[in-house]
Design an enzyme around this catalytic site. Structure first.
Site, PDB file in Angstrom:
ATOM      1  CB  SER A   1      24.968  72.830  66.381  1.00  0.00           C
ATOM      2  OG  SER A   1      24.332  73.045  67.515  1.00  0.00           O
TER       3      SER A   1
ATOM      4  CE  LYS B   1      24.799  77.261  66.842  1.00  0.00           C
ATOM      5  NZ  LYS B   1      24.517  75.976  66.342  1.00  0.00           N
TER       6      LYS B   1
END
Length: 184
Positions: free
Chosen positions: A42, A86
């Site tokens: 990710s 993230k």
């Protein structure tokens, strides 16, 4: 008899020093720096699968996350609490929109050229579980996205992340050794 007593005293002193060292290491790990191994793609190409990073908790003791920072937070996984990594895209109260594959914060297209492979790859999720855009980030929450937008399950899917779930700032990539660097 004196030799036995000296051995016991030395053993006790060694044990105290060992216990103190272990306690210091635990305090350091729980309150200052932690280690994370990255299991997914990710955050590629900033952080790759199986990279190891150090996360520092110090900045978030005295301030909140800022735009563009890489953060680590706790997310309730199917079996357990997991650490996710993230990038901060939106702060509390911001309006996030995705148009033509680009992210807009408060109606201004953000420049993501330093960490995205190319422009126009940020699409909203579709299906039953997704966020509707434009999306207003709730109070005391943050909108986070992975750098590998086509492979990241992030706030486009799970919604904003509460501040109390964010525990650290991605700090240094420490493995592989030939890629040691400060995370930006």
């Amino acid at each position: 008899m004196g030799q036995g007593v000296n051995f016991i005293k030395r053993s006790i002193e060694f044990s105290k020093e060992l216990i103190l060292a272990v306690l210091m290491a635990l305090l350091f790990t729980f309150f200052i720096v932690s280690h994370n191994k990255i299991p997914t793609s990710s955050m590629v190409s900033t952080i790759n699968v199986n990279d190891h990073i150090l996360t520092t908790m110090i900045p978030y003791y005295y301030r909140d996350p800022a735009y563009g920072e890489i953060v680590v937070f706790k997310h309730e996984g199917p079996d357990k609490l997991e650490s996710w990594v993230k990038r901060v895209i939106g702060l509390p109260g911001d309006e996030i929109d995705i148009r033509e594959g680009n992210v807009y914060v408060n109606d201004v297209k953000i420049d993501e050229s330093r960490y995205l492979a190319r422009e126009g790859i940020s699409d909203p999720y579709t299906g039953s579980n997704h966020v509707e855009f434009p999306y207003t980030v709730p109070e005391n929450s943050y909108f986070l996205m992975g750098d590998n937008r086509t492979q990241s399950q992030d706030c486009r899917y799970i919604g904003a992340v509460s501040r109390d779930k964010i525990y650290g700032k991605g700090w240094i990539k420490i493995y592989p050794f030939n890629q040691i660097s400060v995370l930006k």
